[in-house]
Write a protein that holds these residues in place. Structure first.
Motif, PDB file in Angstrom:
ATOM      1  N   CYS A  87      15.799  -8.623   9.858  1.00 37.44           N
ATOM      2  CA  CYS A  87      16.607  -9.819  10.150  1.00 37.44           C
ATOM      3  C   CYS A  87      16.737  -9.866  11.667  1.00 37.44           C
ATOM      4  CB  CYS A  87      17.982  -9.681   9.503  1.00 37.44           C
ATOM      5  SG  CYS A  87      19.186 -10.892  10.105  1.00 37.44           S
ATOM      6  N   ASN A 115      25.374  -9.555   8.853  1.00 38.44           N
ATOM      7  CA  ASN A 115      23.959  -9.425   9.257  1.00 38.44           C
ATOM      8  C   ASN A 115      23.814  -8.443  10.420  1.00 38.44           C
ATOM      9  OD1 ASN A 115      24.335 -11.871   7.813  1.00 38.44           O
ATOM     10  ND2 ASN A 115      22.386 -12.639   8.537  1.00 38.44           N
ATOM     11  N   CYS A 173      19.861 -16.157  14.906  1.00 41.30           N
ATOM     12  CA  CYS A 173      18.924 -16.154  13.780  1.00 41.30           C
ATOM     13  C   CYS A 173      17.737 -17.029  14.155  1.00 41.30           C
ATOM     14  CB  CYS A 173      19.619 -16.702  12.539  1.00 41.30           C
ATOM     15  SG  CYS A 173      18.440 -17.233  11.284  1.00 41.30           S
ATOM     16  N   CYS A 268      12.456 -18.075   6.216  1.00 45.00           N
ATOM     17  CA  CYS A 268      12.712 -16.788   6.860  1.00 45.00           C
ATOM     18  C   CYS A 268      11.580 -15.845   6.468  1.00 45.00           C
ATOM     19  CB  CYS A 268      14.060 -16.223   6.417  1.00 45.00           C
ATOM     20  SG  CYS A 268      14.324 -14.562   7.061  1.00 45.00           S
TER      21      CYS A 268
END
Ligand code: 13P
Ligand code: SF4
Length: 311
Positions: A87, A115, A173, A268
């Motif tokens: 991530c 996260n 992100c 993703c």
């Protein structure tokens, strides 16, 4: 080569024989969402993980989520289809650098978005997810300074929503930063009655034009409960599977990304390294397994349970 239905059959057989529960995030590919026992957003998955009574947990999501499942289930085996499911937020906040950063803010409460790695959670006072971040921040006394990490976009959104000043770690992100405002506005001009919905990991300019901002489950509920029939969706494209199942007649349009002129999807790549084949293989081999040392588990569980226990 095994077909999807062969794989599903084999997974179901192994699942029953080995007393396994499969937890999956909404960003997983459709076949994985379909075979999972429970599909949820980050908060729902961490809650569910804290309640399972199976012997083995297969976590189909990204690695920090599987680590969280292990932290709340230290005596269970937690396995993942692919350890490379990282991530950008977790990877962008190395524990040693974060520790050094925190030395500048000794009187601050440390709030981290879920996260992040287990080790970063050991440096945290309370964890949050996108579903409960506002609640977590407002639970902290007004005069208490806060460090928020690792998502600067979620952090900026929380500052504007709560009016609280916070020191932010510079993480983001890569998926939610990929949306193009210009293309989004062009798309909206073509669908002027659409509702724009966005995840708070998106950049400020995207959030400013959104009619609704919420977590993955928040967005799913919003679309289900809305009387509108057209939505432009600014989050990872995997959510569209459940959204369309819930709303077969509604029109769901993925928000366009900056780079891609041919496909509007924003996927993703970390989430998508997991496949049904790898899920089957990990169930068969009971590997790769998430392993964490006891000290990390003991320290990291404190801020996670602080979040889960927040009323
Ligand atoms: P939520 O599941 O909390 O909406 O977060 C989305 C996400 O990016 C998960 O990695
Ligand atoms: Fe991380 Fe973004 Fe992928 Fe979620 S969508 S796992 S925040 S890189």
């Amino acid at each position: 080569m095994k077909t999807t239905s062969d794989l599903k059959e084999k997974i179901l057989e192994l699942k029953k024989r080995k007393n396994v529960v499969i937890l999956a995030h909404y960003y997983q590919e459709e076949a994985i969402q379909e075979i999972a026992d429970f599909v949820g957003d980050s908060l729902e998955l961490s809650r569910k993980a804290s309640q399972v009574d199976a012997d083995i947990i297969v976590f189909a999501g990204v690695y920090f989520m599987a680590e969280t499942a292990k932290i709340v289930n230290p005596n269970k085996k937690v396995i993942v289809p692919d350890v490379k499911a990282g991530c950008s937020l977790a990877d962008g906040c190395p524990p040693d650098e974060f520790k050094t950063f925190l030395e500048n803010y000794p009187n601050h409460i440390v709030v981290t978005y879920i996260n992040c790695t287990a080790e970063v959670k050991t440096l945290t006072d309370i964890v949050c997810t996108s579903s409960n971040a506002k609640k977590v921040i407002t639970s902290i006394p007004d005069d208490q300074p806060i460090v928020f990490a690792p998502d600067k976009n979620l952090g900026k959104y929380l500052i504007s929503e709560t009016g609280r000043e916070m020191v932010l770690w510079e993480g983001s992100c890569i998926v939610h930063e990929a949306f193009s405002l210009e293309k989004l506005i062009d798309l909206y001009k073509k669908h002027p009655t659409a509702t724009i919905i966005a995840h708070p990991e998106s950049e400020r300019h995207i959030l400013k034009v959104a009619h609704y901002i919420g977590s993955t489950s928040g967005m799913l509920n919003h679309v289900k409960n809305s009387s509108n029939d057209t939505f432009i969706v600014a989050t990872e494209a995997g959510i569209l599977h459940q959204m369309q199942l819930d709303n077969p007649t509604k029109i769901l349009i993925p928000a366009p990304s900056k780079e891609d002129n041919t496909c509007a999807c924003s996927e993703c790549a970390f989430m998508k390294v997991n496949t049904l084949e790898k899920l089957y293989q990990c169930l068969k081999d009971e590997s790769p397994e998430v392993k964490l040392n006891n000290e990390i588990i003991e320290k990291a569980r404190i801020p996670i349970y602080k979040m889960l226990d927040l009323k």
